[in-house]
Design a protein around this motif. Structure first.
Motif, PDB file in Angstrom:
ATOM      1  N   THR A 199      -2.407  -5.787  12.432  1.00 21.75           N
ATOM      2  CA  THR A 199      -1.524  -5.122  11.472  1.00 21.75           C
ATOM      3  C   THR A 199      -0.136  -4.822  12.032  1.00 21.75           C
ATOM      4  O   THR A 199       0.712  -4.288  11.319  1.00 21.75           O
ATOM      5  N   VAL A 232       0.881  -1.163   0.000  1.00 19.88           N
ATOM      6  CA  VAL A 232       0.000   0.000   0.000  1.00 19.88           C
ATOM      7  C   VAL A 232       0.918   1.210   0.000  1.00 19.88           C
ATOM      8  O   VAL A 232       1.822   1.314   0.837  1.00 19.88           O
ATOM      9  N   VAL A 291       6.466  -1.186   7.810  1.00 17.91           N
ATOM     10  CA  VAL A 291       6.106   0.144   7.324  1.00 17.91           C
ATOM     11  C   VAL A 291       7.381   0.912   7.007  1.00 17.91           C
ATOM     12  O   VAL A 291       8.271   1.035   7.850  1.00 17.91           O
ATOM     13  N   ILE A 342      -4.733  -0.700   4.394  1.00 17.63           N
ATOM     14  CA  ILE A 342      -3.803  -1.643   5.036  1.00 17.63           C
ATOM     15  C   ILE A 342      -4.571  -2.639   5.889  1.00 17.63           C
ATOM     16  O   ILE A 342      -4.290  -3.842   5.853  1.00 17.63           O
ATOM     17  N   LEU A 396      -1.274   1.346  13.217  1.00 19.97           N
ATOM     18  CA  LEU A 396      -0.994  -0.004  12.722  1.00 19.97           C
ATOM     19  C   LEU A 396      -0.276  -0.843  13.774  1.00 19.97           C
ATOM     20  O   LEU A 396      -0.606  -2.017  13.977  1.00 19.97           O
ATOM     21  N   ALA A 444       3.953  -1.505   3.699  1.00 21.62           N
ATOM     22  CA  ALA A 444       3.331  -0.221   3.372  1.00 21.62           C
ATOM     23  C   ALA A 444       4.416   0.841   3.280  1.00 21.62           C
ATOM     24  O   ALA A 444       5.393   0.804   4.030  1.00 21.62           O
TER      25      ALA A 444
END
Length: 124
Positions: free
Chosen positions: A73, A5, A78, A41, A67, A49
């Motif tokens: 998540t 994402v 990230v 997400i 997140l 991400a």
């Protein structure tokens, strides 16, 4: 090939990200706000991400914190991407659990290496 994402509100930067990721065959969903990033997400559970810090709605660091606070998540890597390379922003990202921190302008080679490094475990 990883699923990602991308949360980036600048069209030119989004095009650069997409061109770079296309070279390795990665797949992605692109959004332009932090709120949309969080929603995508949570819905898609991507391999990773990439979040810009400065976005409309929630900023990238707020999305990162949300997140990591959610067991569903928390394990998604990230990558924080920002034009603000301030030490404070980097420290916030690291303390919040970012897998990596890249400053714009970034090297496409470096971006691909970071994505590959943090998505390899998710690959079959």
């Amino acid at each position: 090939m990883a699923t990602l994402v991308l949360a980036e509100d600048a069209p030119h930067m989004l095009r650069l990200l997409e061109m770079t990721l296309r070279k390795k065959g990665h797949q992605w969903t692109a959004v332009g706000t932090g709120d949309a990033a969080l929603s995508e997400i949570r819905a898609r559970k991507p391999d990773a991400a990439i979040l810009d810090v400065i976005m409309p709605g929630m900023d990238g660091l707020e999305v990162l914190q949300a997140l990591k606070a959610d067991p569903e998540t928390a394990e998604i890597p990230v990558i924080i991407l920002t034009a603000r390379g301030h030490t404070f922003t980097r420290e916030q990202a690291e303390q919040s659990g970012a897998a990596a921190f890249l400053t714009k302008p970034f090297s496409p080679t470096e971006l691909l290496a970071v994505v590959d490094r943090h998505t390899t475990a998710a690959q079959p």
